[in-house]
Design an enzyme around this catalytic site. Sequence first.
Site, PDB file in Angstrom:
ATOM      1  N   LEU A 107      -4.750  14.768  13.985  1.00 57.17           N
ATOM      2  CA  LEU A 107      -4.742  16.166  14.423  1.00 57.17           C
ATOM      3  C   LEU A 107      -3.527  16.431  15.298  1.00 57.17           C
ATOM      4  O   LEU A 107      -3.089  15.557  16.057  1.00 57.17           O
ATOM      5  CB  LEU A 107      -6.018  16.473  15.207  1.00 57.17           C
ATOM      6  CG  LEU A 107      -7.322  16.269  14.438  1.00 57.17           C
ATOM      7  CD1 LEU A 107      -8.482  16.807  15.257  1.00 57.17           C
ATOM      8  CD2 LEU A 107      -7.268  16.926  13.077  1.00 57.17           C
ATOM      9  N   GLY A 152      -7.128  11.335  12.895  1.00 60.64           N
ATOM     10  CA  GLY A 152      -7.375  12.228  11.757  1.00 60.64           C
ATOM     11  C   GLY A 152      -6.733  11.727  10.469  1.00 60.64           C
ATOM     12  O   GLY A 152      -7.225  12.019   9.378  1.00 60.64           O
ATOM     13  N   ASN A 176      -8.451   5.948  16.801  1.00 61.53           N
ATOM     14  CA  ASN A 176      -7.957   5.543  18.128  1.00 61.53           C
ATOM     15  C   ASN A 176      -8.270   6.559  19.222  1.00 61.53           C
ATOM     16  O   ASN A 176      -7.719   6.480  20.320  1.00 61.53           O
ATOM     17  CB  ASN A 176      -6.436   5.329  18.063  1.00 61.53           C
ATOM     18  CG  ASN A 176      -5.695   6.641  17.840  1.00 61.53           C
ATOM     19  OD1 ASN A 176      -6.233   7.547  17.219  1.00 61.53           O
ATOM     20  ND2 ASN A 176      -4.484   6.746  18.333  1.00 61.53           N
ATOM     21  N   GLU A 177      -9.162   7.521  18.927  1.00 59.57           N
ATOM     22  CA  GLU A 177      -9.396   8.630  19.864  1.00 59.57           C
ATOM     23  C   GLU A 177      -9.643   8.159  21.302  1.00 59.57           C
ATOM     24  O   GLU A 177      -9.130   8.758  22.249  1.00 59.57           O
ATOM     25  CB  GLU A 177     -10.587   9.487  19.398  1.00 59.57           C
ATOM     26  CG  GLU A 177     -10.284  10.438  18.259  1.00 59.57           C
ATOM     27  CD  GLU A 177     -10.264   9.764  16.895  1.00 59.57           C
ATOM     28  OE1 GLU A 177     -10.441   8.522  16.814  1.00 59.57           O
ATOM     29  OE2 GLU A 177     -10.066  10.471  15.900  1.00 59.57           O
TER      30      GLU A 177
HETATM   31  N1  CO8 Z   1       0.279  15.651  17.309  1.00 58.92           N
HETATM   32  C1  CO8 Z   1       1.391  16.291  17.721  1.00 58.92           C
HETATM   33  N2  CO8 Z   1       2.594  15.693  17.847  1.00 58.92           N
HETATM   34  C2  CO8 Z   1       2.672  14.372  17.564  1.00 58.92           C
HETATM   35  C3  CO8 Z   1       1.544  13.644  17.146  1.00 58.92           C
HETATM   36  C4  CO8 Z   1       0.301  14.327  17.027  1.00 58.92           C
HETATM   37  N3  CO8 Z   1      -0.821  13.722  16.614  1.00 58.92           N
HETATM   38  N4  CO8 Z   1       1.929  12.365  16.956  1.00 58.92           N
HETATM   39  C5  CO8 Z   1       3.250  12.315  17.241  1.00 58.92           C
HETATM   40  N5  CO8 Z   1       3.703  13.516  17.600  1.00 58.92           N
HETATM   41  C6  CO8 Z   1       5.079  13.897  17.942  1.00 58.92           C
HETATM   42  C7  CO8 Z   1       5.666  13.035  19.059  1.00 58.92           C
HETATM   43  O1  CO8 Z   1       5.306  13.532  20.335  1.00 58.92           O
HETATM   44  C8  CO8 Z   1       7.139  13.169  18.783  1.00 58.92           C
HETATM   45  O2  CO8 Z   1       7.554  14.453  19.237  1.00 58.92           O
HETATM   46  P1  CO8 Z   1       9.061  14.673  19.778  1.00 58.92           P
HETATM   47  O3  CO8 Z   1       9.938  14.383  18.588  1.00 58.92           O
HETATM   48  O4  CO8 Z   1       9.061  16.096  20.206  1.00 58.92           O
HETATM   49  O5  CO8 Z   1       9.250  13.695  20.898  1.00 58.92           O
HETATM   50  C9  CO8 Z   1       7.199  13.212  17.248  1.00 58.92           C
HETATM   51  O6  CO8 Z   1       5.909  13.619  16.802  1.00 58.92           O
HETATM   52  C10 CO8 Z   1       7.527  11.867  16.612  1.00 58.92           C
HETATM   53  O7  CO8 Z   1       6.624  10.905  17.134  1.00 58.92           O
HETATM   54  P2  CO8 Z   1       7.070   9.402  17.449  1.00 58.92           P
HETATM   55  O8  CO8 Z   1       8.428   9.383  18.044  1.00 58.92           O
HETATM   56  O9  CO8 Z   1       5.975   8.763  18.209  1.00 58.92           O
HETATM   57  O10 CO8 Z   1       7.171   8.824  15.940  1.00 58.92           O
HETATM   58  P3  CO8 Z   1       7.043   7.312  15.489  1.00 58.92           P
HETATM   59  O11 CO8 Z   1       7.496   7.294  14.073  1.00 58.92           O
HETATM   60  O12 CO8 Z   1       7.680   6.383  16.457  1.00 58.92           O
HETATM   61  O13 CO8 Z   1       5.450   6.996  15.537  1.00 58.92           O
HETATM   62  C11 CO8 Z   1       3.158   7.524  15.155  1.00 58.92           C
HETATM   63  C12 CO8 Z   1       4.606   7.687  14.686  1.00 58.92           C
HETATM   64  C13 CO8 Z   1       2.719   6.061  14.997  1.00 58.92           C
HETATM   65  C14 CO8 Z   1       2.268   8.402  14.280  1.00 58.92           C
HETATM   66  C15 CO8 Z   1       3.068   7.923  16.647  1.00 58.92           C
HETATM   67  O14 CO8 Z   1       3.709   9.191  16.803  1.00 58.92           O
HETATM   68  C16 CO8 Z   1       1.681   8.059  17.173  1.00 58.92           C
HETATM   69  O15 CO8 Z   1       1.023   7.067  17.423  1.00 58.92           O
HETATM   70  N6  CO8 Z   1       1.238   9.308  17.381  1.00 58.92           N
HETATM   71  C17 CO8 Z   1      -0.027   9.589  17.992  1.00 58.92           C
HETATM   72  C18 CO8 Z   1      -1.091   9.563  16.982  1.00 58.92           C
HETATM   73  C19 CO8 Z   1      -2.407   9.884  17.614  1.00 58.92           C
HETATM   74  O16 CO8 Z   1      -2.806   9.310  18.590  1.00 58.92           O
HETATM   75  N7  CO8 Z   1      -3.110  10.824  17.012  1.00 58.92           N
HETATM   76  C20 CO8 Z   1      -4.398  11.229  17.505  1.00 58.92           C
HETATM   77  C21 CO8 Z   1      -4.581  12.687  17.281  1.00 58.92           C
HETATM   78  S1  CO8 Z   1      -6.245  13.138  17.717  1.00 58.92           S
HETATM   79  C22 CO8 Z   1      -7.130  13.161  16.257  1.00 58.92           C
HETATM   80  O17 CO8 Z   1      -6.589  13.099  15.183  1.00 58.92           O
HETATM   81  C23 CO8 Z   1      -8.637  13.295  16.306  1.00 58.92           C
HETATM   82  C24 CO8 Z   1      -9.065  14.076  17.440  1.00 58.92           C
HETATM   83  C25 CO8 Z   1     -10.577  14.213  17.559  1.00 58.92           C
HETATM   84  C26 CO8 Z   1     -10.871  15.111  18.726  1.00 58.92           C
HETATM   85  C27 CO8 Z   1     -12.262  14.998  19.219  1.00 58.92           C
HETATM   86  C28 CO8 Z   1     -12.413  15.638  20.585  1.00 58.92           C
HETATM   87  C29 CO8 Z   1     -13.839  15.822  20.973  1.00 58.92           C
END
Ligand code: CO8
Length: 301
Positions: A107, A152, A176-177
């Site tokens: 997400l 997600g 990983n939430e």
């Molecule tokens: N949402 C928005 N932006 C993101 C996300 C995301 N999920 N993931 C990465 N970005 C952004 C980064 O901040 C970065 O932005 P900027 O260029 O402005 O600095 C850009 O995307 C590129 O990211 P990286 O430099 O980290 O890219 P890498 O290629 O090095 O790594 C990864 C890619 C492995 C995907 C890494 O970005 C990562 O681990 N991202 C986080 C993923 C994550 O933790 N997602 C969880 C989302 S929550 C979800 O899906 C379920 C929520 C359920 C909610 C329930 C509540 C009750």
Amino acid sequence: MATLLRRAARVSFSGSLLSAGSRHGRVHALSYFGSNNRNSSTSSKIKVDLDSSSGIAVVKFQGPPVNSMGVDFLTEMAISLDKLELDKNCRGIILTSAVPKIFSAGLDIMDMYEKTPEHYEQFWRGVQDLWLKLYSSSKIMIAAINGASPAGGCLMALTCDYRILADNPRYKIGLNEAQLGIVAPFWFKDSMVNTVGYRITEESIQFGVMYSPADALKIGLVDQVVPEDKVFSTATETMEKWFDIPDHARQISKSMMRKPTIDRMLANREDDIKNFVGFISKDSIQKSLGMYMAMLKMKKG
Ligand code: CO8
């Protein structure tokens, strides 16, 4: 933004095997499929390529940098899936990514950060809707996971009937939430339990474990790990095997397995939205998300 969200929520949860007769929302007529054997459509975040002669549709995520599931992504996926669900030429769908090294980062955190309760509500309805469409699809769904797949992203893979992951230790997958200070909702948890079992899920979602391909294979989170350049060909070969089974028998079997999970989500849908809005609006949760975003950015520098 609000209009897009409303549109996503309006896109009907219809056409799928499990919803037949129970919902009558309007299906948007899309004109972007052609009439020859190879029908393609491209919206900004999603590319759909349906080969009518083979019956395979490829749904490719193309939202750089990380295919995060924001409003546009959710809307375009919902429309594409509705269209494919109703298309008799489509028997199976392969989900994959056009962005190198990323399947989906899950997400879009920005949709859960410093927004209004109305935004959170409509966003969450869109997330639920996508899960319902994917999980209840009557088509054969195969995830060709060619990159990292947290949260997600993992959830989308979990909705599929079969998962193939590229053999690259950097391509981790999992719910990983907890590491973000948020909680995987019950239907994320149910999707995981239905795939890897209760005990592994219990540990997995508490720690927010991201599994390497080898570990994901070991616990059954994915069905196959193959060299990166073989992910897509393996997905099409696998699809051919599934095509050997008569559709009606496979669909009824799929429905039998998935209906209780879907019914549970539908019965608790409004409460789940309320929970999400209440939870995500908390100062402490907003602070965690803010810190997590900052950590992602710092990792770069
Ligand atoms: N949402 C928005 N932006 C993101 C996300 C995301 N999920 N993931 C990465 N970005 C952004 C980064 O901040 C970065 O932005 P900027 O260029 O402005 O600095 C850009 O995307 C590129 O990211 P990286 O430099 O980290 O890219 P890498 O290629 O090095 O790594 C990864 C890619 C492995 C995907 C890494 O970005 C990562 O681990 N991202 C986080 C993923 C994550 O933790 N997602 C969880 C989302 S929550 C979800 O899906 C379920 C929520 C359920 C909610 C329930 C509540 C009750």
